[in-house]
Design an enzyme around this catalytic site. Structure first.
Site, PDB file in Angstrom:
ATOM      1  N   TYR A 180     -10.419 -11.165   6.420  1.00  0.00           N
ATOM      2  CA  TYR A 180      -9.380 -10.539   6.806  1.00  0.00           C
ATOM      3  C   TYR A 180      -8.679 -11.159   7.985  1.00  0.00           C
ATOM      4  CZ  TYR A 180      -6.068  -6.818   8.344  1.00  0.00           C
ATOM      5  OH  TYR A 180      -5.031  -6.036   8.611  1.00  0.00           O
TER       6      TYR A 180
ATOM      7  N   ALA B 258      -9.010 -14.144   9.081  1.00  0.00           N
ATOM      8  CA  ALA B 258      -8.671 -15.478   8.710  1.00  0.00           C
ATOM      9  C   ALA B 258      -7.300 -15.543   8.083  1.00  0.00           C
ATOM     10  CB  ALA B 258      -9.785 -16.359   7.893  1.00  0.00           C
TER      11      ALA B 258
HETATM   12  P1  NAD Z   1      -2.162   0.432   3.161  1.00  0.00           P
HETATM   13  O1  NAD Z   1      -3.355   0.130   2.349  1.00  0.00           O
HETATM   14  O2  NAD Z   1      -2.126   1.923   3.335  1.00  0.00           O
HETATM   15  O3  NAD Z   1      -1.038  -0.098   2.412  1.00  0.00           O
HETATM   16  C1  NAD Z   1      -1.118  -1.377   1.927  1.00  0.00           C
HETATM   17  C2  NAD Z   1      -0.023  -1.679   0.937  1.00  0.00           C
HETATM   18  O4  NAD Z   1       0.296  -2.586   0.275  1.00  0.00           O
HETATM   19  C3  NAD Z   1       0.088  -0.261  -0.349  1.00  0.00           C
HETATM   20  O5  NAD Z   1       1.441  -0.056  -0.507  1.00  0.00           O
HETATM   21  C4  NAD Z   1      -0.412  -1.241  -1.332  1.00  0.00           C
HETATM   22  O6  NAD Z   1      -0.138  -0.930  -2.663  1.00  0.00           O
HETATM   23  C5  NAD Z   1       0.381  -2.724  -1.095  1.00  0.00           C
HETATM   24  N1  NAD Z   1      -0.226  -3.748  -1.747  1.00  0.00           N
HETATM   25  C6  NAD Z   1      -1.738  -4.168  -1.834  1.00  0.00           C
HETATM   26  N2  NAD Z   1      -1.837  -5.165  -2.434  1.00  0.00           N
HETATM   27  C7  NAD Z   1      -0.515  -5.550  -3.091  1.00  0.00           C
HETATM   28  C8  NAD Z   1      -0.217  -6.476  -4.059  1.00  0.00           C
HETATM   29  N3  NAD Z   1      -1.024  -7.383  -4.538  1.00  0.00           N
HETATM   30  N4  NAD Z   1       1.195  -6.420  -4.320  1.00  0.00           N
HETATM   31  C9  NAD Z   1       1.793  -5.239  -3.845  1.00  0.00           C
HETATM   32  N5  NAD Z   1       1.647  -4.688  -2.972  1.00  0.00           N
HETATM   33  C10 NAD Z   1       0.351  -4.531  -2.788  1.00  0.00           C
HETATM   34  O7  NAD Z   1      -2.429  -0.172   4.457  1.00  0.00           O
HETATM   35  P2  NAD Z   1      -1.567  -0.371   5.903  1.00  0.00           P
HETATM   36  O8  NAD Z   1      -2.573   0.137   7.207  1.00  0.00           O
HETATM   37  O9  NAD Z   1      -0.200   0.319   5.695  1.00  0.00           O
HETATM   38  O10 NAD Z   1      -1.628  -1.968   6.043  1.00  0.00           O
HETATM   39  C11 NAD Z   1      -0.233  -2.510   6.064  1.00  0.00           C
HETATM   40  C12 NAD Z   1      -0.238  -3.650   6.470  1.00  0.00           C
HETATM   41  O11 NAD Z   1      -0.604  -3.485   7.866  1.00  0.00           O
HETATM   42  C13 NAD Z   1      -1.214  -4.544   5.786  1.00  0.00           C
HETATM   43  O12 NAD Z   1      -0.718  -6.048   5.762  1.00  0.00           O
HETATM   44  C14 NAD Z   1      -2.435  -4.706   7.165  1.00  0.00           C
HETATM   45  O13 NAD Z   1      -3.242  -5.794   7.008  1.00  0.00           O
HETATM   46  C15 NAD Z   1      -1.590  -4.545   8.425  1.00  0.00           C
HETATM   47  N6  NAD Z   1      -2.287  -3.929   9.267  1.00  0.00           N
HETATM   48  C16 NAD Z   1      -2.696  -2.769   9.238  1.00  0.00           C
HETATM   49  C17 NAD Z   1      -3.439  -2.148  10.346  1.00  0.00           C
HETATM   50  C18 NAD Z   1      -4.106  -0.853  10.542  1.00  0.00           C
HETATM   51  O14 NAD Z   1      -4.727  -0.521  11.337  1.00  0.00           O
HETATM   52  N7  NAD Z   1      -3.627  -0.142   9.492  1.00  0.00           N
HETATM   53  C19 NAD Z   1      -3.485  -2.786  11.534  1.00  0.00           C
HETATM   54  C20 NAD Z   1      -2.982  -4.333  11.307  1.00  0.00           C
HETATM   55  C21 NAD Z   1      -2.559  -4.640  10.306  1.00  0.00           C
END
Ligand code: NAD
Length: 244
Positions: A149, A151
């Site tokens: 992740y 990377a």
């Molecule tokens: P989450 O799992 O709640 O939501 C992820 C979303 O991405 C969902 O709507 C899912 O359907 C969509 N998704 C996944 N694969 C997909 C694909 N192939 N095509 C279309 N949609 C797709 O996660 P989150 O915490 O809301 O994360 C959102 C972003 O924030 C991510 O990129 C994650 O890496 C980043 N992020 C999250 C955190 C955290 O602590 N939650 C911290 C840093 C970065």
């Protein structure tokens, strides 16, 4: 181009950070187009956004399917794009299979590049655009078990910097938002266990963020007056990336 662009495309808008970004930016007066693989969840989010007269919309799409990305997004004339969709896994890097690695790279890196690639030509025509890539603190300060992740997020930060340079001549800005830890479906299993308690102690603010603590930052990044910021990586992580 005289028409005022007002549409923001958000990938992964069906839940978590993406659904919240949609709410905040709809409230700021932008028309939202949400993208996700899950039509039912996505439709509910879009139908519950403020300012429904702006005709918010959704597109059911897997961002790793480049052919579908082209067909479904090519016509869009966007003010902004948030590459937010992402997945995670927890394994030591040498235990990741080739399939695991391909999958996470495909969504977090290739998926974001697929979507950007297809909407950038119209942004160039409009001489206007704002692209925000959702990275992570782990993109520059890794921890064990999240190497793959980390990377992908490091690569996304590099993409942000490269594209900010390449697209500046077209008045398109590209920035990254790097959140620390926020409890959502992506990390619930990891953060609700003892690993989460250990992690909290490492964060100077001694807690995870709530989703709403990103609200002022995403508003600022997409603000019409925010015209000189490009190539930036904005950390919102309770001090995690600053401490040893
Ligand atoms: P989450 O799992 O709640 O939501 C992820 C979303 O991405 C969902 O709507 C899912 O359907 C969509 N998704 C996944 N694969 C997909 C694909 N192939 N095509 C279309 N949609 C797709 O996660 P989150 O915490 O809301 O994360 C959102 C972003 O924030 C991510 O990129 C994650 O890496 C980043 N992020 C999250 C955190 C955290 O602590 N939650 C911290 C840093 C970065």
């Amino acid at each position: 181009m005289n028409k005022i662009l007002n549409t923001i495309l958000i990938t992964g808008a069906s839940r978590g950070l993406g659904a919240n970004f949609a709410k905040v930016l709809a409230n700021d007066g932008f028309k939202i187009i949400g993208v996700s693989r899950n039509k039912n969840e996505l439709e509910k989010v879009i139908n519950s956004l403020p300012n429904q007269t702006l005709n918010h919309d959704f597109i059911e799409l897997d961002i790793t399917n480049d052919q579908d990305v082209q067909t479904k997004l090519k016509h869009l004339n966007l003010y902004g794009l948030i590459n937010n969709a992402g997945i995670a896994n927890t394994k030591l890097l040498h235990e990741e299979t080739n399939y695991d690695l391909s999958k996470i790279i495909d969504v977090n890196l290739m998926g974001s590049l697929n979507v950007s690639r297809i909407v950038i030509p119209n942004m160039i025509k409009n001489q206007n655009g704002k692209i925000i890539n959702i990275a992570s603190t782990l993109g520059y300060r890794p921890l064990p078990f999240v190497g793959a992740y980390s990377a992908t997020k490091a690569a996304l930060i590099q993409v942000t910097k490269s594209q900010s340079i390449e697209l500046a001549r077209y008045n398109i800005t590209v920035n990254a938002l790097a959140p620390g830890y926020i409890l959502t479906d992506i990390n619930r299993e990891q953060l609700e266990g003892t690993a989460g308690d250990i992690l909290k102690k490492k964060i100077p603010l001694k807690r995870f963020a709530s989703v709403s603590e990103l609200n002022p930052i995403i508003s600022m990044l997409l603000n019409r007056d925010n015209t000189y910021m490009t190539g930036a990586v904005i950390a919102v992580d309770g001090g995690l990336s600053t401490s040893l």
